[in-house]
Scaffold this active site. Structure first.
Site, short mmCIF file in Angstrom:
data_model
loop_
_atom_site.label_atom_id
_atom_site.label_comp_id
_atom_site.label_asym_id
_atom_site.label_seq_id
_atom_site.Cartn_x
_atom_site.Cartn_y
_atom_site.Cartn_z
N ASP A 394 -8.04 0.57 -4.35
CA ASP A 394 -7.26 1.92 -4.40
C ASP A 394 -7.37 2.55 -5.80
O ASP A 394 -8.17 1.81 -6.69
CB ASP A 394 -5.89 2.02 -3.83
CG ASP A 394 -5.60 3.36 -3.06
OD1 ASP A 394 -6.03 4.34 -3.57
OD2 ASP A 394 -5.34 3.31 -1.76
N ASP A 455 -7.32 11.39 2.09
CA ASP A 455 -6.88 10.75 3.21
C ASP A 455 -7.01 11.82 4.13
O ASP A 455 -6.48 12.67 3.95
CB ASP A 455 -5.44 10.23 3.46
CG ASP A 455 -5.42 8.95 2.23
OD1 ASP A 455 -6.34 8.74 1.59
OD2 ASP A 455 -4.05 8.35 2.44
C1 GLA Z 1 -4.19 5.55 -0.21
C2 GLA Z 1 -5.44 5.47 0.70
C3 GLA Z 1 -5.02 5.05 1.89
C4 GLA Z 1 -4.06 3.84 1.96
C5 GLA Z 1 -3.06 4.13 1.29
C6 GLA Z 1 -1.90 2.86 1.21
O1 GLA Z 1 -3.50 6.71 0.33
O2 GLA Z 1 -6.18 6.47 0.48
O3 GLA Z 1 -6.20 4.75 2.65
O4 GLA Z 1 -4.68 2.75 1.35
O5 GLA Z 1 -3.07 4.50 0.00
O6 GLA Z 1 -0.77 3.25 0.43
#
Ligand code: GLA
Length: 644
Positions: A394, A455
């Site tokens: 991430d 997301d």
């Molecule tokens: C971010 C990522 C998600 C997930 C969350 C976990 O938002 O984009 O896909 O992995 O972190 O905390």
């Protein structure tokens, strides 16, 4: 009535408060849409300024209003409601007309003045008042469309009532006869552990054998699991045969032992959108069991991926996630929810599946768990030692942890290089939401896929923005064997809803068909985000159409580009290894309508047979063009094969 008064009547405009429309069709990330109140049921107020009227909602929120081309203007004051009471609130307001962005606010935080939206709407048929989370998650994102009004001259605006769609299963069940569903190529690095289940549908018992398997690899004929140590550099053409009492099938698969892995996009399941911080060892094992039990493994799904929240939380007193985050050697320690990582990956591997894990290059992950910053070499080594086959890396907290470090690429380059040094193949998925045009450098830093945007969220409906992102940035240029654009997970089945309680996807069946089709056309990883343990028949069918999957997994990896855009309808096309062309005819509009692709759009001439991939049915031979009636937010996905 004379002509003059008729004209006057026709041009007179009336205004409607959007909060007086039917608010029940608003989709939002938390709570309910409120008329003349904030989402937490307090009077509307933005940085001390009160508003009597307006709409209180919460990111990510979608409010579609039908205007019939008879509205003239939208006006509102937009901002974070005072009752959000958190620095973490940050949102962006959008006014989208017939799929085009007409207005966008700057990123707005708590205690910031309202910004005024004054947007002409002439000719617009449907407007979408959309609030996103500014890319940092939806926490505290209380969004006010204060004093929001639409001026209109004729028909009054109306909330779009999503048509009730039956979840129609389009794909016939797999034949009882054997069918080998593997992509034509599988990559591995020389000398590394190799584990691959040859996906085969058909009646069991089934016997899967291999001719030409390089030494060091063995196949278990009962399960089709090929295991062992990858051979020396080279391409090995292996002829697989699957036999049951209904017949037999053959397929040649090239096992390429070399530098590149993930020669087709990864397929699997990820824990985030259903389990969030509740994920544990038992859930992961049950999810691997489910992938075998429900047959997804026989369609090519392989990866079972833990997302965030498996590690420990720095400074936490909670007995489950608290305690030292690393041991004396600096090795990361899982929380009490994951008592033995090696045993977990061994379990997943014993099913013929591969295991994925997650961390962040910052000090902490997005959910506040221990991250890799300053410990990258030992973390890469630990993940390999535990037996993981994929790492999702991430971005969270990296910028704060490494201030002044301008390089977006640096943390990924570091982890990418470290993973390559391990003695097992580890696929690297970059998750930094498309910053700095990640598609231009994701492969060079060692990534195999990279998220192209924020997301989608568990409240996602029609995938809209991505169509334009992929088309305008020509992201198809950056997809190669071992390198894929990743628009996020498939938001299907049961997902974590507000308050973490599971609820059904908010996507209509047609929107779901569109999502799988688009993902397959652009050669995206196919990773289910919903619960795999409670998968229903419709969702399973949607995920297991072998002809659609074959497009995603096509070894040429020539990702689709947009070849037609006409209003809110469009066509995307990609050439396939067997000489065919896969085409998706999409309708992003609110009403069913025709979508046409001409041979000129595709740069071809002559007679082609057209096959409907979702229904797995021949549609006939066509010479100049093909037109389909496509449902609201739906798709017709076809394959063209030259016919003589
Ligand atoms: C971010 C990522 C998600 C997930 C969350 C976990 O938002 O984009 O896909 O992995 O972190 O905390």
């Amino acid at each position: 009535m004379n002509i003059l008064s008729l004209l006057l009547l026709a041009t007179q405009s009336t205004s409607a408060s959007i909060a007086d429309l039917n608010l029940s069709y608003i989709h939002q990330g938390w709570g309910h849409a409120m008329r003349d109140r904030s989402v937490t049921d307090t009077p509307l107020a933005i940085n001390g300024r009160s508003f009597e009227h307006g709409l209180g909602t919460h990111a990510i929120s979608t409010f579609r209003i039908r205007l019939f081309g008879q509205s003239t203007r939208f006006h509102a004051f937009c901002g974070v409601d005072d009752n959000a009471k958190s620095e973490r609130a940050s949102i962006v307001f959008h006014v989208i007309g017939d799929g085009k962005e007409l207005w966008k606010s700057p990123r707005l935080s708590w205690k910031q003045d309202a910004v005024e939206a004054d947007v002409p709407l002439a000719g617009v048929k449907t407007v979408n008042l959309y609030v996103d989370d500014a890319g940092d998650g939806v926490d505290y994102d209380h969004a006010d469309w204060a004093d929001a009004k639409i001026e209109f001259t004729g028909k009054a605006p109306l909330s779009v009532v999503p048509p009730v769609e039956r979840a129609v299963i389009l794909t016939p069940p797999p034949s009882p006869k054997p069918r080998i569903n593997s992509p034509s190529v599988v990559g591995v690095r020389p000398g590394h552990p190799f584990l691959y289940t040859v996906p085969v549908t058909g009646l069991r018992p089934m016997k899967v054998t291999a001719h030409g398997l390089p030494s060091g690899l063995n196949i278990d004929p009962l399960t089709g699991i090929v295991e062992g140590t990858a051979p020396k550099r080279g391409t090995y053409s292996v002829r697989f045969t699957a036999k049951n009492r209904k017949g037999s099938a053959n397929r040649t698969i090239r096992i390429v032992s070399g530098d590149e892995i993930a020669l087709t996009p990864q397929m699997g399941w990820n824990s985030w959108y259903i389990w969030l911080d509740k994920v544990d060892d038992k859930i992961m094992r049950s999810s691997a069991d489910a992938m075998v039990r429900n047959g997804m493994i026989q369609h090519g799904y392989q990866y079972v991926d833990i997302d965030d929240c498996w590690a420990r939380v720095p400074g936490s007193k909670d007995p489950v996630v608290g305690g030292p985050t690393r041991d004396n050697n600096g090795r990361m320690l899982p929380s009490a929810k994951f008592p033995e990582m090696k045993a977990l990956t061994a379990y997943i591997h014993s099913k013929g599946l591969r295991a994925g894990i997650y961390t962040s290059p910052g000090k902490t992950t997005c959910a506040g768990y221990e991250g890799a910053f300053g410990h990258e070499p030992i973390d890469a080594e630990t993940f390999a030692d535990w037996g993981f086959d994929l790492l999702k890396y991430d971005w969270c907290s990296y910028q704060a942890t490494a201030p002044g470090d301008a390089g977006y690429q640096k943390p990924y380059w570091l982890m990418g290089s470290l993973l390559k040094m391990q003695k097992r193949d580890i696929v690297l998925n970059l998750c930094q939401y498309g910053m700095d045009d990640v598609w231009k450098w994701g492969k060079q830093v060692g990534g195999h896929s990279w998220r192209t945007a924020g997301d989608l969220g568990t409240g996602a409906t029609m995938y809209q923005d991505g169509f334009d992102l992929y088309a305008t940035k020509h992201l198809e240029r950056f997809a190669h064997p071992g390198a894929y654009n990743d628009p996020d997970y498939l938001i299907f089945g049961n997902l974590a809803g507000p308050g973490g309680k599971a609820r059904r996807t908010l996507m209509t069946p047609n929107e779901q068909y569109s999502q799988v089709s688009f993902w397959s056309l652009v050669a995206a990883p196919l990773i289910l985000g919903g619960d795999i343990i409670t998968l229903d028949a419709f969702t399973l069918n949607l995920l297991t159409n072998d002809e659609v999957i074959a497009v995603d997994q096509d070894a040429l990896v020539k990702a689709a580009r947009r070849v037609v855009k006409s209003g809110e309808t469009e066509a995307w096309a990609r050439p396939l290894e067997d000489g065919g062309i896969a085409v998706g005819l999409f309708n992003r509009a609110e009403d069913e309508g025709p979508v046409t692709v001409t041979w000129k759009d595709l740069g071809i001439q002559g007679r082609f047979s057209v096959r409907d991939l979702w229904r797995q049915k021949e549609l006939g031979r066509f010479k100049h063009s093909f037109t389909a009636t496509v449902p609201r937010h739906g798709v017709v996905m076809i394959k063209l094969t030259r016919s003589h």
